[in-house]
Design a protein around this motif. Structure first.
Motif, PDB file in Angstrom:
ATOM      1  N   ASN A 151      23.585  10.061 -11.181  1.00 60.06           N
ATOM      2  CA  ASN A 151      22.417  10.053 -12.067  1.00 60.06           C
ATOM      3  C   ASN A 151      21.491   8.878 -11.784  1.00 60.06           C
ATOM      4  O   ASN A 151      20.892   8.305 -12.696  1.00 60.06           O
ATOM      5  CB  ASN A 151      22.839  10.033 -13.541  1.00 60.06           C
ATOM      6  CG  ASN A 151      23.423  11.353 -13.962  1.00 60.06           C
ATOM      7  OD1 ASN A 151      22.841  12.402 -13.670  1.00 60.06           O
ATOM      8  ND2 ASN A 151      24.567  11.333 -14.599  1.00 60.06           N
ATOM      9  N   ARG A 162      19.026  11.586  -8.576  1.00 57.57           N
ATOM     10  CA  ARG A 162      18.394  12.737  -9.245  1.00 57.57           C
ATOM     11  C   ARG A 162      17.089  13.117  -8.552  1.00 57.57           C
ATOM     12  O   ARG A 162      16.423  12.265  -7.955  1.00 57.57           O
ATOM     13  CB  ARG A 162      18.115  12.419 -10.715  1.00 57.57           C
ATOM     14  CG  ARG A 162      19.383  12.338 -11.557  1.00 57.57           C
ATOM     15  CD  ARG A 162      19.062  12.152 -13.025  1.00 57.57           C
ATOM     16  NE  ARG A 162      18.532  13.358 -13.633  1.00 57.57           N
ATOM     17  CZ  ARG A 162      19.268  14.279 -14.267  1.00 57.57           C
ATOM     18  NH1 ARG A 162      20.566  14.122 -14.362  1.00 57.57           N
ATOM     19  NH2 ARG A 162      18.699  15.337 -14.803  1.00 57.57           N
ATOM     20  N   GLN A 166      19.543  16.078 -19.032  1.00 54.42           N
ATOM     21  CA  GLN A 166      20.541  15.254 -18.343  1.00 54.42           C
ATOM     22  C   GLN A 166      21.496  16.148 -17.552  1.00 54.42           C
ATOM     23  O   GLN A 166      21.750  15.925 -16.387  1.00 54.42           O
ATOM     24  CB  GLN A 166      21.322  14.452 -19.389  1.00 54.42           C
ATOM     25  CG  GLN A 166      22.422  13.597 -18.831  1.00 54.42           C
ATOM     26  CD  GLN A 166      21.936  12.238 -18.412  1.00 54.42           C
ATOM     27  OE1 GLN A 166      21.318  11.513 -19.176  1.00 54.42           O
ATOM     28  NE2 GLN A 166      22.197  11.878 -17.176  1.00 54.42           N
ATOM     29  N   THR A 200      15.557  17.878 -13.694  1.00 54.18           N
ATOM     30  CA  THR A 200      14.536  16.915 -14.073  1.00 54.18           C
ATOM     31  C   THR A 200      13.192  17.515 -13.692  1.00 54.18           C
ATOM     32  O   THR A 200      13.020  17.951 -12.555  1.00 54.18           O
ATOM     33  CB  THR A 200      14.713  15.601 -13.301  1.00 54.18           C
ATOM     34  OG1 THR A 200      16.035  15.129 -13.504  1.00 54.18           O
ATOM     35  CG2 THR A 200      13.715  14.556 -13.755  1.00 54.18           C
ATOM     36  N   GLN A 245      19.700  14.234 -24.674  1.00 53.82           N
ATOM     37  CA  GLN A 245      20.152  14.945 -23.472  1.00 53.82           C
ATOM     38  C   GLN A 245      19.012  15.747 -22.851  1.00 53.82           C
ATOM     39  O   GLN A 245      18.899  15.849 -21.649  1.00 53.82           O
ATOM     40  CB  GLN A 245      21.400  15.697 -23.882  1.00 53.82           C
ATOM     41  CG  GLN A 245      21.658  17.124 -23.623  1.00 53.82           C
ATOM     42  CD  GLN A 245      21.759  17.522 -22.206  1.00 53.82           C
ATOM     43  OE1 GLN A 245      22.062  16.809 -21.283  1.00 53.82           O
ATOM     44  NE2 GLN A 245      21.457  18.733 -21.980  1.00 53.82           N
ATOM     45  N   VAL A 296      15.637  13.182 -21.419  1.00 58.30           N
ATOM     46  CA  VAL A 296      15.748  12.456 -20.156  1.00 58.30           C
ATOM     47  C   VAL A 296      15.304  13.332 -18.982  1.00 58.30           C
ATOM     48  O   VAL A 296      14.860  12.821 -17.961  1.00 58.30           O
ATOM     49  CB  VAL A 296      17.186  11.907 -19.966  1.00 58.30           C
ATOM     50  CG1 VAL A 296      18.159  13.014 -19.631  1.00 58.30           C
ATOM     51  CG2 VAL A 296      17.228  10.826 -18.922  1.00 58.30           C
ATOM     52  N   TYR A 330      28.361  11.653 -18.212  1.00 59.63           N
ATOM     53  CA  TYR A 330      27.573  12.485 -17.299  1.00 59.63           C
ATOM     54  C   TYR A 330      27.794  12.186 -15.826  1.00 59.63           C
ATOM     55  O   TYR A 330      26.928  12.475 -15.010  1.00 59.63           O
ATOM     56  CB  TYR A 330      26.068  12.319 -17.558  1.00 59.63           C
ATOM     57  CG  TYR A 330      25.582  12.819 -18.877  1.00 59.63           C
ATOM     58  CD1 TYR A 330      25.555  14.187 -19.133  1.00 59.63           C
ATOM     59  CD2 TYR A 330      25.113  11.954 -19.843  1.00 59.63           C
ATOM     60  CE1 TYR A 330      25.070  14.664 -20.344  1.00 59.63           C
ATOM     61  CE2 TYR A 330      24.631  12.427 -21.056  1.00 59.63           C
ATOM     62  CZ  TYR A 330      24.607  13.780 -21.300  1.00 59.63           C
ATOM     63  OH  TYR A 330      24.127  14.252 -22.472  1.00 59.63           O
TER      64      TYR A 330
END
Lengths: 322, 257
Positions: free
Chosen positions: A117, A155, A253, A257, A273, A276, B123
Motif C-alpha cells: 500500500n 498502489r 483501500q 485507487t 476504507q 483513501v 491491509y
C-alpha cells in the motif's frame, strides 16, 4: 547509504505493460541510475522497447508461463536472479492481483520483508516509503532495516508515467528453475467481461454507488449516469460485499485507487476504507441523505437529498442535454 | 475434508482508530471478528458440509484477552480455534505473522486453507501467500467462487478484465473476496455450543519461533507519522427538487459538461 539499484516487476498487458508498471519505472529512474525490469509472457521483445522507453536498461524475461498463475514462477525466477546477480536495494511491484502474489511469494522465498500500500517512495539515505492510513488522513513513513532487497508494493496512480526517451532495454532470460508442490495453480479458462466505456482507473468521470442505493437493481442508475458522462461506474465496499456488483468495481483501500476529474459519490457515506481510494480526485460531488455523512467533509459540491430522487433527475437532465 | 480458516480479531472499524506511542495500531479496545474473515468461515463450513466429512479449524494470532471474535466463528459452526498469543508478538510484520500461522497450520495439515484477501485493519494483503510459500502449498488468490472436486480445488479468480477459472491440487491455500458466499448469523444454539468448543492458546515458545517475530524480527520500522494534506469541504446544498440542476451547473463550472 543511497539507493544504487532498483528492480521493477512490470506486468504485461495486451503486448505492452500496465499503466502502474510504467508509473513505477518512471519513478524508479528518479531514484537510481540502474533500473532493471522483470516481466513474463510471450511478448518479451515488444515489452523491452516499452520498458526501455520508460527507463529500464535491462529487461529480465521469465518468458511464457504456460497457464501457470504468475506468483510462484515469477518469484522463483527473481530469487534466482538475486542469487546470480546479488540483491538490488529494492524490488518494486505494482499493486495488482498478480503483483501481490509475486511480492508475497518472493518475500517468503528470500526471507525479506515486504511493505504494501505504498503511495510515496524517496531516497533519504536509503528508501523511505509512504503509506496512507485511516482513510488517508495520516501518512505513515517507513523504511527497511537489515539486508536488502526490500520488497515494495506500490498502489496505482502514486506516480506519473513519463517516457524517458530511452532505447530498448537489453533482454536477459530469467529461468524459473525447478518448482515443487507450490506450483500447482493453473489457469484453465479466461473469461473477459464485456466493458463499454473507459476503465475505472483511467476514466475522467467516475460515478460510484453505495449502500444508500437501497437495493442491487438500483445500481443500473449508477451505470446509466456513468455512461451519459462518458465515465466509469464504481462502487463502495459495502455493496461489493453484499454481492450487488463485482469486486472489479470496488474503489477504496481494498480495491482501486481513482483520481478522475470528477468523482460522483451516490449514497456513499464515506467510510475511511472508501475515501483513501478516491480522495485524490480533482473534484468530488456527493449525494447523500445524511447531512453529517463524512463524505461531505471532502466533497467540493454536496447535495443533501434522497439519491433515489436526485440521481434519476440528474440522468434526465443529462439526457435532455443530448 | 479438513479446512483451516485464518481469521483476525480487529478493533471495530466503525470506531475511531489511532496509533499508539510505538506506532502500532491501538488494539486496547473491544475486538471483533474481521468481517472479511466471515466469508472464509462460511465458505469452509459449506465445503465441509458438502464433503460430508471433516471439520473447520480457525487459526489466529493476536491478543487472547478478548476472544469474542473467535467464539463468533465457533458459533457459526467451526469445530475449534487456535490462537497464538504472546506479548512478544507486538510489532510482528506480515512475514513474521505468516511464519506463526504457517507453524500452526503445519501441525494441523489440513486439505485446504482459506483466508480473506486482506485484513480490514492492516491491509497488507500478502500474509496468505507468504503462508502458502512457507508451507510449500499452491495458492489461488481473489476467489469469487470456490468448489472442491475430489483432490482438486476449482476457483473463479477475479482478474482486471473478468475472471479466470483456476485449478490447484489439494492441499492448497485460497483467498476469498467478500461476497463469495453470504455468511450466516450464529444461531442461539450455535452460540451456546461455542462456549464449550476447544479454544487453544499457544505461545511463541510453543512454536519455537521467538527470534523471527515481534519488533526485533520485523526488519522494517516506522520512522514518522504525519498528517496528510487535508481536503476542505466545499458547498453543501440541501435538495429542494433542484439538486440535479445544481450538480449539472457544478459539472459545467469544472468543464466536465
Amino acid at each position: 547509504m543511497t539507493v544504487a539499484t532498483i528492480w521493477v516487476v512490470v506486468e504485461p498487458s495486451n503486448g505492452s505493460l500496465t499503466t502502474t508498471s510504467l508509473e513505477l519505472l518512471s519513478h524508479a529512474r528518479t531514484l537510481s541510475a540502474a533500473v532493471a525490469a522483470i516481466t513474463w509472457g510471450e511478448n518479451g521483445a515488444q515489452v523491452a522497447s516499452v520498458a526501455g522507453e520508460y527507463g529500464a536498461t535491462t529487461l529480465y524475461d521469465v518468458g511464457a508461463l504456460n497457464g501457470s498463475l504468475p506468483g510462484v514462477p515469477v518469484a522463483s525466477a527473481i530469487a534466482a536472479l538475486v542469487a546470480a546477480h546479488g540483491a538490488p536495494d529494492a524490488i518494486l511491484v505494482p499493486t495488482s492481483y498478480d503483483g501481490r502474489d509475486i511480492a508475497g511469494r518472493l518475500s517468503a522465498r528470500l526471507d525479506r520483508p515486504v511493505l504494501t500500500n505504498v503511495t510515496g517512495l524517496s531516497d533519504e539515505g536509503g528508501l523511505v516509503t509512504e503509506h496512507p492510513v485511516f482513510g488517508g488522513t495520516q501518512t505513515v513513513k517507513a523504511r527497511f532495516t537489515g539486508d536488502g532487497p526490500g520488497i515494495v508494493v506500490v498502489r496505482a496512480k502514486s506516480f506519473v508515467a513519463e517516457p524517458s526517451g530511452g532505447v530498448g532495454a537489453a533482454v536477459v532470460a530469467a529461468p524459473v528453475g525447478d518448482l515443487g508442490s507450490e506450483a500447482g495453480a493453473m489457469i484453465t479458462k479466461s473469461h473477459v467481461e464485456e466493458r463499454t466505456g473507459p476503465k475505472l482507473e483511467e476514466a475522467a468521470v467516475v460515478v460510484s454507488g453505495g449502500r444508500g442505493l437501497g437495493e442491487a437493481d438500483k445500481y443500473a442508475l449508477i451505470e446509466e449516469a456513468a455512461k451519459l458522462l462518458h465515465g466509469a461506474a464504481g462502487a463502495s465496499r459495502a455493496i461489493v460485499d453484499a454481492g450487488w456488483v463485482p469486486y472489479s468495481h470496488q474503489v477504496g483501500q481494498t480495491g482501486k485507487t481513482v483520481k478522475p476529474t470528477v468523482y460522483i459519490a451516490c449514497g456513499i457515506s464515506g467510510a475511511t476504507q472508501h475515501m483513501v481510494g478516491m480522495k485524490g480526485s480533482k473534484n468530488i460531488v456527493a449525494i447523500n441523505k445524511d447531512p453529517d455523512a463524512p463524505i461531505f467533509q471532502i466533497a467540493d459540491f454536496g447535495v443533501v437529498g434522497d439519491v433515489h430522487k436526485v440521481l434519476p433527475a440528474l440522468i434526465a437532465a443529462l439526457k435532455a442535454r443530448g | 475434508m479438513n479446512i483451516v480458516v485464518c481469521v483476525k480479531q480487529i478493533p471495530d472499524p466503525a470506531a475511531p482508530q489511532s496509533l499508539d506511542a510505538s506506532h502500532n495500531l491501538d488494539r486496547s479496545g473491544k475486538l471483533i471478528l474481521d468481517e472479511a474473515d466471515t466469508y472464509g468461515v462460511e465458505m469452509a463450513l459449506q465445503l465441509v458440509d458438502k464433503a460430508g466429512t471433516g471439520e473447520v479449524t480457525v487459526v489466529s494470532m493476536g491478543s487472547a484477552t478478548d476472544v469474542a471474535g473467535l467464539r463468533n466463528a465457533l458459533a457459526m459452526g467451526a469445530a475449534k480455534a487456535v490462537i497464538v498469543s504472546d506479548e512478544s508478538l507486538r510489532g510482528t510484520d506480515a512475514l513474521g505473522t505468516a511464519k506463526v500461522l504457517a507453524a500452526v497450520i503445519g501441525r494441523i495439515s489440513p486439505d485446504l486453507v482459506l483466508c480473506a484477501t486482506e485484513s480490514s485493519d492492516g491491509y497488507t494483503g500478502t500474509t496468505p501467500v507468504q503462508v502458502a510459500e512457507l508451507l510449500g502449498l499452491p495458492s489461488i488468490t481473489f476467489a469469487k467462487s470456490v468448489a472442491v472436486d475430489g483432490t482438486t480445488v476449482k476457483v473463479d479468480r477475479q482478474t482486471e478484465s473478468g475472471y479466470d477459472e483456476v485449478t490447484a491440487p489439494l492441499p492448497a491455500l485460497v483467498t476469498v473476496t467478500a461476497g463469495v458466499v453470504e455468511p450466516r448469523y450464529a444461531s442461539f444454539k450455535g452460540i451456546m455450543a461455542a462456549k464449550s468448543k476447544p479454544l487453544e492458546v499457544l505461545s511463541v515458545a510453543d512454536l519455537g519461533l521467538a527470534s523471527e517475530t515481534g519488533v526485533a524480527g520485523a526488519r522494517q520500522t516506522i520512522t514518522d507519522v504525519v498528517a496528510s494534506e487535508a481536503r476542505a469541504a466545499g458547498e453543501k446544498h440541501v435538495d429542494d427538487g433542484d439538486g440535479a440542476e445544481k450538480i449539472v451547473a457544478f459539472l459545467e463550472s469544472i468543464k466536465v459538461l
